[in-house]
Each structure stands twice: as C-alpha cells, then as structure tokens.
Design a protein around this motif. Structure first.
Motif, short mmCIF file in Angstrom:
data_model
loop_
_atom_site.label_atom_id
_atom_site.label_comp_id
_atom_site.label_asym_id
_atom_site.label_seq_id
_atom_site.Cartn_x
_atom_site.Cartn_y
_atom_site.Cartn_z
N ASN A 34 0.82 -1.20 0.00
CA ASN A 34 0.00 0.00 0.00
C ASN A 34 0.86 1.25 0.00
N LEU A 35 1.96 1.21 0.75
CA LEU A 35 2.85 2.38 0.79
C LEU A 35 3.49 2.63 -0.56
N TRP A 36 3.91 1.55 -1.23
CA TRP A 36 4.58 1.71 -2.51
C TRP A 36 3.62 2.12 -3.61
N SER A 37 2.36 1.68 -3.55
CA SER A 37 1.42 1.96 -4.62
C SER A 37 0.77 3.34 -4.49
N ALA A 38 0.87 3.98 -3.31
CA ALA A 38 0.29 5.31 -3.12
C ALA A 38 1.17 6.36 -3.78
N THR A 39 0.55 7.37 -4.39
CA THR A 39 1.30 8.43 -5.06
C THR A 39 1.22 9.73 -4.26
N MET A 40 2.13 10.65 -4.56
CA MET A 40 2.21 11.90 -3.83
C MET A 40 0.95 12.74 -3.98
N THR A 91 1.78 -17.57 -8.77
CA THR A 91 0.47 -17.00 -8.48
C THR A 91 0.26 -15.69 -9.23
N ASP A 92 -1.01 -15.28 -9.36
CA ASP A 92 -1.31 -13.99 -9.96
C ASP A 92 -0.75 -12.88 -9.07
N ALA A 93 -0.35 -11.80 -9.68
CA ALA A 93 0.21 -10.67 -8.92
C ALA A 93 -0.04 -9.39 -9.69
N SER A 94 0.21 -8.28 -9.05
CA SER A 94 0.10 -6.98 -9.72
C SER A 94 1.46 -6.29 -9.70
N LYS A 95 1.71 -5.49 -10.73
CA LYS A 95 2.98 -4.79 -10.86
C LYS A 95 2.71 -3.33 -11.21
N GLN A 96 3.46 -2.44 -10.58
CA GLN A 96 3.31 -1.02 -10.88
C GLN A 96 4.66 -0.32 -10.78
N LEU A 97 4.96 0.51 -11.76
CA LEU A 97 6.19 1.29 -11.76
C LEU A 97 5.87 2.73 -11.38
N LEU A 98 6.56 3.23 -10.34
CA LEU A 98 6.41 4.62 -9.92
C LEU A 98 7.78 5.24 -9.75
N PRO A 137 1.82 13.11 -9.54
CA PRO A 137 0.87 12.00 -9.74
C PRO A 137 1.53 10.69 -10.13
N PHE A 138 2.82 10.72 -10.46
CA PHE A 138 3.53 9.52 -10.90
C PHE A 138 4.67 9.15 -9.96
N CYS A 139 4.74 9.82 -8.79
CA CYS A 139 5.80 9.58 -7.81
C CYS A 139 5.25 8.81 -6.62
#
Length: 251
Positions: A34-40, A91-98, A137-139
């Motif tokens: 949750n911390l990593w996926s949240a943006t500024m 397993t299924d997973a989600s990936k996001q680049l910030l 919005p992308f950080c």
C-alpha cells in the motif's frame, strides 16, 4: 510435567504459531504494498482520446495484472503449499512502476520509430506537452521521505528547457532542436540540492516554499538546425513533434 514439556509450552507461549507468523507476513506485505502503490498526489485524469506526456506517464505507471504465463513465484505460497520438495508455486500478482527519486534533469524519450513485422515506420502522431510538468501524480508517496522534499509537499515541478525534433521520414530526415537560454543558477539556489551528490545537504535560507509554485526560469527560445539559429516564440516550440523533451526540476 517433565522438563521437556515445560520448555515446549514456554516456546509456544512466547513465540507466534505458524499460522500467526504467516498472518504477520501477509499483513507486513499488504502494508508495504500500500505504501509503494500510493502516489504523492491524485492520479492524473486523462480526457477521452488524449495523447499527451501526462497520458503517456499515466499508462507507463498504471497497475498491471501478472497472470497466465506472467505469473510470479510466491515465497509464502511455496512455504505453504510447496510440499516436502518445496516446489515453486506461481500466483497472480500486480505490478506497478512509480518514480521514487525525481532527478534534477528529466529527459523524456518518445517512441517515434517502430517496427511493424518486417517493416519500419515513423510514428508521427502529435504528443501534447507543456512548459510546466508536475510529476507528483507519478511519484511514490515514499518520495516524501527524501531530503529534497519539504513537509507537506504535494508537487514535483519541472520546467521545459529543450526539445529535439526529427523532421522527415524513416528513410531520411534531419534532427533539429529548440532550446531555452536561461540565466545562470545562483550559488545559493535550493535547486543545487536536487543533484545526486548534494542530496544530503539542505541549502540554508531556501527561498522556496513547499506548498507554493516557484518562479519558472525566464529566458528566450531558439530554433537550432546545424549552424542556423533563430529566435522563436514559445508557441512555436509547443507545436513541435517532440522526439526528446528536456526538463529541469524547480520544486
């Protein structure tokens, strides 16, 4: 109760059970994710059919589902269900680049050349860009812990100072540039701390405010084609079919 039984009960009373330990691992993972996926700041909202630098960054940083042949190996699942031979469980997973540590100089490379099967072609679609770009919005929200951020800061602003454009086709063309000539950066400017080697230092009496918008560097725009140079209005620059965009961080 013998001595062995007493030791066993004490160990069970003081340490978590296997199930509790796994639950703790899951909770820690969820908190970290949750911390990593949240943006500024809130995600950028694209208009229908929009093709801009912001819409490109939105697509680049959107959350992706890793399923099918793209499943990832899971240590927790392997520990639970891998059996005696510890067979790897996918397993299924989600990936996001910030973006974590925004650079002092941001260079955006737009894909203008593409291969369609056995044929190469130039991508000539116009991509809208602006002289002021907010990367917040992308950080990742974790970025706010860096020394280059002030408490309560919700913007990461960049000012455009250069554009490279390719004129012509895939078979032949020419590169030209637009550059903005700005005054030299003052020695006591807070912007020096954006350089990697200076990020452990805070510039005293910094003139910027964390919540306000800093002044965009003044200057004149010039068109450069080999040895030919001419002054051009900013509106002309914003019409360019950009191939490379150069931004400098101002907040």
């Amino acid at each position: 109760m013998n001595h062995d039984d007493e030791d066993s009960n004490m160990e069970g009373a003081c340490g978590p059970s296997v199930q509790e330990d796994e639950k703790m691992e899951e909770d820690d993972y969820d908190d970290d994710a949750n911390l990593w996926s949240a943006t500024m700041s809130a995600r950028y909202q694209c208009e229908e059919g929009e093709c801009s630098v912001q819409s490109c960054l939105n697509q680049f940083t959107e959350c992706e589902l890793m399923a099918g042949n793209n499943k990832v190996s899971c240590e927790l699942c392997t520990k639970r269900h891998g059996g005696p031979d510890k067979k790897t469980i996918y397993t299924d997973a989600s990936k996001q680049l910030l973006i974590y540590n925004p650079p002092a100089v941001l260079i955006l490379h737009l894909k203008r050349f593409q291969v369609y099967r056995f044929r190469s072609a130039k991508v000539s679609k116009f991509v809208k860009f602006s002289t002021l770009l907010d990367l917040a919005p992308f950080c990742s929200k974790r970025s706010q812990n860096l020394s280059t951020f002030e408490a309560g800061q919700t913007k990461v602003l960049y000012s455009l100072y250069g554009v490279v454009e390719h004129s012509g086709s895939i078979h032949g063309g020419h590169y030209v540039a637009y550059t903005k000539v700005r005054p030299p950066l003052q020695e006591n400017s807070y912007r020096w701390q954006f350089l990697p080697k200076n990020q452990n230092e805070k510039v005293a009496n910094s003139p910027k405010g964390a919540l306000g918008d800093p002044d965009v560097p003044s200057g004149k725009w010039y068109y450069i084609s080999d040895s030919f140079v001419s002054e051009v209005p900013e509106s002309k620059v914003l019409e360019a079919q950009a191939y490379l965009l150069f931004y400098e961080r101002i907040l």
